[in-house]
Design an enzyme around this catalytic site. Structure first.
Site, PDB file in Angstrom:
ATOM      1  N   CYS A  47       0.804  -1.211   0.000  1.00 30.95           N
ATOM      2  CA  CYS A  47       0.000   0.000   0.000  1.00 30.95           C
ATOM      3  C   CYS A  47       0.844   1.271   0.000  1.00 30.95           C
ATOM      4  O   CYS A  47       1.499   1.565  -0.990  1.00 30.95           O
ATOM      5  CB  CYS A  47      -0.971  -0.040   1.178  1.00 30.95           C
ATOM      6  N   HIS A  59      -3.505  -5.721   1.692  1.00 32.94           N
ATOM      7  CA  HIS A  59      -3.189  -6.001   3.071  1.00 32.94           C
ATOM      8  C   HIS A  59      -4.233  -6.993   3.502  1.00 32.94           C
ATOM      9  O   HIS A  59      -4.978  -7.504   2.694  1.00 32.94           O
ATOM     10  CB  HIS A  59      -3.187  -4.727   3.911  1.00 32.94           C
TER      11      HIS A  59
END
Ligand SMILES: [Zn+2]
Lengths: 252, 432
Positions: free
Chosen positions: A104, A200
């Site tokens: 991310c 994630h």
């Protein structure tokens, strides 16, 4: 902080795993990735040395494996100066083949640049040939990818829209979800042994084959010998992943 | 005026119909609002004693219930939204049955719990006189996206309050927000004697050095001083409320009681009576699903709602000292938060010794996998909730049981328990 996990039997060697900015950049359960790697290194019969890297600290250039997570904008602001300082070392390590997993926010920072909605251009480390633009659309939801490691499941939550440079390999092809930009069905990026991704969830516990691919390279770097894996059983991870795959893409 | 009457009448009708079908609580409010967009503003125009908004990530429902109980014990008539329908239209729907056709609610005070985002929509319509800011924790990041954003929403709620704010002195996000306010702030927090338990209950913000944030209690500020696991005092500089023993267990409930007491005193002023407050708090039944205990075959079964790392951490530490048979049920529907990654921000080490009897829910295997990484053994994984509940009860007939569950898992489990054990229906909290 450094933590050492020993295997149950005699150790095949010590693998040093560095977690980049665990305080500032681990809001989405990214700690789970580090735990998954450490626990798996141990179960493969190696000693896992887990080192936290904090802003202002000295980066362990001898690390065999690196993990960096996602953060909020304010968390990213806190690591910017340090990342600039350790950037050249990270770049050298990446080019030398050190396996890294960046998620991310850190994936974006590993790219060429980030263009904010307001028109600002923030330079990245240039380890991955990707460019990210901030936009108002948030890409959120469960994801399933086809990767060279097999089908990978996870969860994405990002407003940055990332485009791969010419010739830049993706981490996977999107079977369900948005991926890098919601348009070209690519997700993440991969160069040598550096994997950048928006997944994630955390990524690794349910996808142990990705852990093993990273650990194989790290173990070889640590010992100078080929990776000597144990035959590990992952019934819970396989079932958790398999169920998500069926939910997201059916039995295709 | 006519339009208001039409809106009220239509809303009442829709609500009666929806109730009969056991349906949703927002729709009647929507209907009324369509006919008279300013209906909420009008309804709350004549409330003399204050309009209070309770917000924050954890403990809204419990705290609201406690605050309302203390105010009612002081002979105040209070309108509240008791079913946990913590959004603006839910408040309106709840209000409709009590609303005269002229559209003015008759009550001394209004106390509503609203989540942070809906609090903003509420303050657009109605300026609260007071707000109670509980805490900021990561909760359903996929809904509110960022914790900073959540903190900002609470700050805006505080800023919109015309007479006073009650704020959590121990929550770094809340205290930073409240410190910046112009309106008068009353603080609640932990007594210095238990300050070491802070990390269990607050979201640490690594971007700031939250050290030494001790602030001396001023007039009207209150501190929680526990006596033991169940009883405590709420200590003001000039008086004490207690000892109080709550039906609900744990530190989080005691903090909620401290927040409610601080707010009640601010609202009641000289009329506040410590012994009346203590008795009212002691009589409050836990809201449905918040440490609710159900009798199953002569043994207690506790349903504990978990929805974010801070809350799950508090729940585990609250109950960790009394080992019982444990089940964990995790769903990932919208109301649960679709992202289950936060489970990796919770330490499950306290369950290691006893292990977990079952994991269940849509993400049953993900939960078992999570426990595995903390070396907590899971005896069985049964995704179907009813099947899991039966297996759990059958495997542990002669001992106390506890189920940690996400919101929709709890709803489903409670429905089944209600059908089999004759419980009150959802939303029908016994009137205080
Ligand atoms: Zn993310």
């Amino acid at each position: 902080m450094t933590e050492t996990l020993d295997p149950d039997g005699p150790s095949k060697g010590t693998v040093t795993l560095v977690h980049l900015y665990p305080r500032e950049m681990s809001i989405y359960g990214d700690l789970g990735n580090t735990r998954a790697l450490a626990s798996r290194i141990r179960r493969h019969g190696y000693t896992a040395e887990v080192v936290d890297h904090h802003p202002g600290g000295e980066l362990r250039a001898d690390a065999h494996l690196l993990m960096g997570g996602g953060g909020q904008d304010s968390g990213q602001a806190r690591v910017e100066a340090d990342l600039e300082a350790v950037g050249p070392t990270l770049k050298t390590m990446a080019a030398d083949g050190v396996p890294m997993l960046v998620i991310c926010g850190m994936y974006q920072l590993f790219g060429n640049s980030f263009h904010t909605v307001g028109g600002q251009v923030l330079p990245g480390l240039g380890i991955l040939d990707v460019t990210t633009r901030g936009n108002d659309k948030r890409m959120i939801g469960p994801v399933c990818l086809e990767t060279e490691f097999g089908r990978v499941v996870g969860y994405e939550n990002h407003s940055g829209s990332t485009v791969l440079g010419t010739g830049q390999e993706a981490f996977g092809k999107v079977l369900a979800g948005h991926g890098n930009n919601g348009e070209d069905r690519t997700e993440g990026a991969r160069t040598l042994h550096v994997i950048g991704t928006y997944l994630h969830g955390p990524l690794l516990p349910a996808n142990p084959m990705v852990s093993d691919a990273l650990i194989a390279v790290a173990a070889e770097r640590a010992t100078g010998r080929p990776f000597e894996p144990e035959d590990l059983d992952d019934p819970l991870a396989d079932e958790a992943r398999g169920r998500q795959v069926r939910r997201l893409v059916g039995s295709r | 005026m006519l339009r208001t009457a039409a809106a009220v009448a239509a809303g009442k009708t829709v609500r009666a119909l929806a109730r009969r079908r056991g349906g949703g609580s927002a729709f009647p409010g929507l209907v009324a609002e369509r006919i008279q967009p300013r209906i909420l503003r009008g309804a709350l125009a004549d409330i003399p004693g204050g309009i209070v908004v309770v917000s924050g990530t954890n403990g809204k429902t419990t705290t609201t219930k406690m605050l309302v109980a203390v105010l009612r014990a002081h002979s105040r008539t209070v309108f509240s939204n008791p079913t946990g329908s913590n959004f603006t239209r839910g408040v309106l729907s709840e209000m409709l049955p009590q609303l005269p056709l002229r559209g003015r609610l008759e009550a001394d005070l209004v106390v509503v719990e609203l989540d942070e985002a809906h609090a903003m929509r509420f303050v657009d319509e109605v300026a609260p006189t007071h707000s109670l800011l509980l805490n900021v924790a990561r909760d359903q990041l996929d809904r509110f996206a960022e914790i900073d954003h959540t903190a900002d929403l609470l700050a805006r709620l505080g800023a919109a309050s015309t007479q006073g704010v009650v704020a959590n002195a121990d929550d770094p996000f809340v205290s930073r927000a409240a410190d910046a306010l112009d309106v008068a702030v009353r603080w609640f927090g932990l007594d210095a004697s238990i300050a070491d338990r802070l990390p269990e209950i607050t979201e640490h913000d690594s971007r700031f050095d939250d050290v030494g944030t001790t602030r001396d209690p001023g007039p009207g500020d209150a501190r929680l001083r526990p006596r033991d696991e169940r009883s405590f005092d709420v200590v003001f500089p000039d008086l004490e409320v207690g000892p109080v023993t709550l039906h609900q267990r744990g530190l989080a409930a005691m903090i909620n009681a401290t927040a409610a007491t601080t707010t009640a005193r601010l609202l009641l002023g000289d009329d506040f009576d410590p012994s009346v407050a203590a008795a009212a708090l002691a009589a409050v039944q836990p809201p449905f699903g918040r440490g609710e205990v159900i009798d199953v075959g002569g043994q207690p079964l506790e349903l504990v709602l978990v929805k974010n790392p801070a809350g799950f951490g508090v729940a585990l530490s609250t109950y960790g000292s009394t080992p019982v048979a444990t089940m964990v049920a995790i769903n990932d529907n919208d109301a649960d938060g679709r992202d289950v990654s936060w489970l990796y921000d919770v330490s499950f080490a306290s369950l290691r010794e006893r292990g977990v009897a079952l994991t269940s829910g849509v993400r049953a295997y993900d939960m078992a996998l999570r426990l595995h990484y903390d070396d907590v053994a899971t005896a069985r994984v049964v995704p179907d909730l009813d099947e899991a509940l039966d297996a759990f009860v059958a495997a542990h007939p002669d001992e106390p049981k506890r189920i940690f569950c996400t919101y929709t898992a709890m709803m489903a489990l409670r429905r089944t328990l209600a059908a089999r054990h004759g419980l009150a229906h959802f939303g029908e909290d016994t009137p205080a």
